[in-house]
Design a protein around this motif. Structure first.
Motif, PDB file in Angstrom:
ATOM      1  N   UNK A   1       0.831  -1.365   0.201  1.00 41.45           N
ATOM      2  CA  UNK A   1       0.084   0.141  -0.034  1.00 41.45           C
ATOM      3  C   UNK A   1       1.007   1.245  -0.163  1.00 41.45           C
ATOM      4  N   UNK A   2       2.137   1.401   0.852  1.00 38.27           N
ATOM      5  CA  UNK A   2       2.885   2.305   0.640  1.00 38.27           C
ATOM      6  C   UNK A   2       3.420   2.675  -0.548  1.00 38.27           C
ATOM      7  N   UNK A   3       3.708   1.426  -1.284  1.00 35.83           N
ATOM      8  CA  UNK A   3       4.642   1.972  -2.681  1.00 35.83           C
ATOM      9  C   UNK A   3       3.360   2.052  -3.674  1.00 35.83           C
ATOM     10  N   UNK A   4       2.064   2.155  -3.420  1.00 35.30           N
ATOM     11  CA  UNK A   4       0.893   2.535  -4.063  1.00 35.30           C
ATOM     12  C   UNK A   4       0.265   1.318  -5.008  1.00 35.30           C
ATOM     13  N   UNK A   5       0.517   0.047  -4.586  1.00 37.56           N
ATOM     14  CA  UNK A   5      -0.123  -0.844  -5.258  1.00 37.56           C
ATOM     15  C   UNK A   5      -1.573  -1.278  -4.402  1.00 37.56           C
ATOM     16  N   UNK A   6      -2.265  -1.763  -5.435  1.00 38.88           N
ATOM     17  CA  UNK A   6      -3.784  -2.174  -4.812  1.00 38.88           C
ATOM     18  C   UNK A   6      -4.058  -3.514  -4.347  1.00 38.88           C
ATOM     19  N   UNK A   7      -3.056  -4.495  -4.840  1.00 37.89           N
ATOM     20  CA  UNK A   7      -3.285  -5.988  -4.554  1.00 37.89           C
ATOM     21  C   UNK A   7      -2.114  -6.615  -4.387  1.00 37.89           C
ATOM     22  N   UNK A   8      -1.948  -7.896  -3.769  1.00 37.43           N
ATOM     23  CA  UNK A   8      -0.861  -8.644  -3.914  1.00 37.43           C
ATOM     24  C   UNK A   8      -0.454  -9.064  -5.348  1.00 37.43           C
ATOM     25  N   UNK A   9      -1.410  -9.282  -6.058  1.00 39.53           N
ATOM     26  CA  UNK A   9      -1.191  -9.691  -7.573  1.00 39.53           C
ATOM     27  C   UNK A   9      -0.553  -8.394  -8.168  1.00 39.53           C
ATOM     28  N   UNK A  10      -1.123  -7.245  -8.142  1.00 31.64           N
ATOM     29  CA  UNK A  10      -0.283  -6.152  -8.618  1.00 31.64           C
ATOM     30  C   UNK A  10       1.048  -6.105  -8.141  1.00 31.64           C
ATOM     31  N   UNK A  11       1.270  -6.123  -6.969  1.00 31.59           N
ATOM     32  CA  UNK A  11       2.679  -6.127  -6.066  1.00 31.59           C
ATOM     33  C   UNK A  11       3.590  -7.271  -6.983  1.00 31.59           C
ATOM     34  N   UNK A  12       2.913  -8.408  -6.818  1.00 30.28           N
ATOM     35  CA  UNK A  12       4.022  -9.403  -7.544  1.00 30.28           C
ATOM     36  C   UNK A  12       4.360  -9.083  -8.735  1.00 30.28           C
ATOM     37  N   UNK A  13       3.480  -8.736  -9.510  1.00 30.94           N
ATOM     38  CA  UNK A  13       3.724  -8.106 -11.138  1.00 30.94           C
ATOM     39  C   UNK A  13       5.012  -7.228 -11.153  1.00 30.94           C
ATOM     40  N   UNK A  14       4.891  -6.113 -10.202  1.00 30.00           N
ATOM     41  CA  UNK A  14       5.850  -5.167  -9.972  1.00 30.00           C
ATOM     42  C   UNK A  14       7.391  -5.976  -9.645  1.00 30.00           C
ATOM     43  N   UNK A  15       7.319  -7.015  -8.733  1.00 24.25           N
ATOM     44  CA  UNK A  15       8.311  -7.642  -8.076  1.00 24.25           C
ATOM     45  C   UNK A  15       9.098  -8.244  -9.382  1.00 24.25           C
ATOM     46  N   UNK A  16       8.324  -8.759 -10.323  1.00 27.38           N
ATOM     47  CA  UNK A  16       8.744  -9.578 -11.285  1.00 27.38           C
ATOM     48  C   UNK A  16       9.480  -8.927 -12.393  1.00 27.38           C
ATOM     49  N   UNK A  17       8.806  -7.783 -12.398  1.00 29.35           N
ATOM     50  CA  UNK A  17       9.625  -6.830 -13.794  1.00 29.35           C
ATOM     51  C   UNK A  17      10.574  -6.143 -12.996  1.00 29.35           C
ATOM     52  N   UNK A  18      10.781  -5.819 -12.025  1.00 32.93           N
ATOM     53  CA  UNK A  18      11.787  -4.857 -11.473  1.00 32.93           C
ATOM     54  C   UNK A  18      12.755  -5.332 -10.298  1.00 32.93           C
ATOM     55  N   UNK A  19      13.891  -5.466 -10.968  1.00 34.31           N
ATOM     56  CA  UNK A  19      15.097  -5.781 -10.024  1.00 34.31           C
ATOM     57  C   UNK A  19      15.119  -5.205  -8.838  1.00 34.31           C
ATOM     58  N   UNK A  20      15.003  -3.873  -8.698  1.00 35.11           N
ATOM     59  CA  UNK A  20      15.310  -2.886  -7.587  1.00 35.11           C
ATOM     60  C   UNK A  20      14.075  -2.999  -6.467  1.00 35.11           C
ATOM     61  N   UNK A  21      12.952  -3.046  -7.281  1.00 29.21           N
ATOM     62  CA  UNK A  21      11.760  -3.507  -6.228  1.00 29.21           C
ATOM     63  C   UNK A  21      11.912  -4.722  -5.573  1.00 29.21           C
ATOM     64  N   UNK A  22      12.243  -5.655  -6.236  1.00 33.98           N
ATOM     65  CA  UNK A  22      12.433  -6.815  -5.426  1.00 33.98           C
ATOM     66  C   UNK A  22      13.727  -6.984  -4.359  1.00 33.98           C
ATOM     67  N   UNK A  23      14.629  -6.094  -4.738  1.00 33.75           N
ATOM     68  CA  UNK A  23      15.794  -6.193  -3.630  1.00 33.75           C
ATOM     69  C   UNK A  23      15.131  -5.364  -2.495  1.00 33.75           C
TER      70      UNK A  23
END
Length: 257
Positions: A37-59
């Protein structure tokens, strides 16, 4: 477990090998929801998509998932028991001990062990092994620079001998840093080395499920020499140590039978 959350956990496990289902669900879900929520995502699914796309987000996510709260000589009275009761017995049969600080976070714990052990035995390069799942925490540990609040429980004498002050920060001297070798490790899935005299794993078990704790206590037991000791945190008493091949040597200290 909601579907959205289950998919998230499976996705993280596929991508990183880290199994979040082994952590207590309510706590973990709360932390993760607050994070996305702090990062502006609306769900776990959305957050997972961002983690898969963005290495820095994952780290950044992995950094937040690991719990880095540490200080030198945390719960000082326990360390006194280690020094006055446990170490003398371990050293009586063996002048050089094999020691592991598991889930070492930013390094305060293995460096505490180094400062304490150096009074009783000659420490060489990498005498103490220290492991953690979090790369950033390990990097900070290797840097060996700490704010004053990490040194609250450290005896004044040790502060003088082992640190140099640089403004508000305290820098650990190289001779202490050299005695610890750091490496990344996932306690729940990676194999453990064996033949340890002492394993220190404090203030991390509280985050795991009963199933994960059972697994870890057995793994720790197999990694210790007979008579070796597991030292746990002050909220992590093992109520049935014999089930894992231990007996209580003192509160929070368990000896391999």
């Amino acid at each position: 477990m909601s579907n959205d959350y289950t998919e998230f956990i499976q996705g993280v496990k596929r991508k990183t090998g880290i199994d979040l289902s082994l952590y207590k669900e309510a706590q973990m879900k709360r932390r993760l929801t607050a994070l996305y929520e702090k990062k502006g995502y609306g769900s776990f699914r959305e957050f997972l998509g961002a983690l898969n796309r963005d290495r820095e987000e994952m780290e950044g996510f992995l950094d937040r998932m690991t719990i880095n709260v540490s200080e030198f000589f945390r719960n000082y009275k326990r360390w006194e028991i280690l020094e006055t009761k446990i170490l003398p017995r371990l050293l009586s049969g063996n002048p050089v001990l094999k020691v592991w600080s598991a889930a070492c976070s930013t390094g305060e714990e293995p460096y505490t062990l180094s400062m304490m052990l150096s009074k009783y035995m000659t420490l060489s390069n990498g005498s103490i092994t220290a492991t953690d799942i979090d790369k950033n925490a390990l990097q900070r540990a290797m840097n060996g620079v700490y704010p004053e609040r990490s040194l609250t429980e450290l005896p004044e004498e040790m502060k003088k001998v082992h640190f140099t002050q640089e403004g508000p920060l305290f820098k650990l001297k190289d001779e202490v840093k050299r005695t610890v070798s750091f490496k990344q490790q996932n306690l729940l899935s990676d194999p453990f080395e064996g033949n340890y005299d002492l394993i220190v794993c404090r203030n991390v078990m509280i985050y795991f499920t009963e199933e994960a704790k059972n697994l870890l206590y057995h793994k720790f037991n197999h990694s210790l020499k007979p008579g070796g000791v597991l030292f746990v945190g002050s909220t992590e008493q093992i109520f049935n140590p014999s089930q894992y091949g231990f007996e209580t040597e003192d509160t929070f200290f368990y000896k391999k039978i």
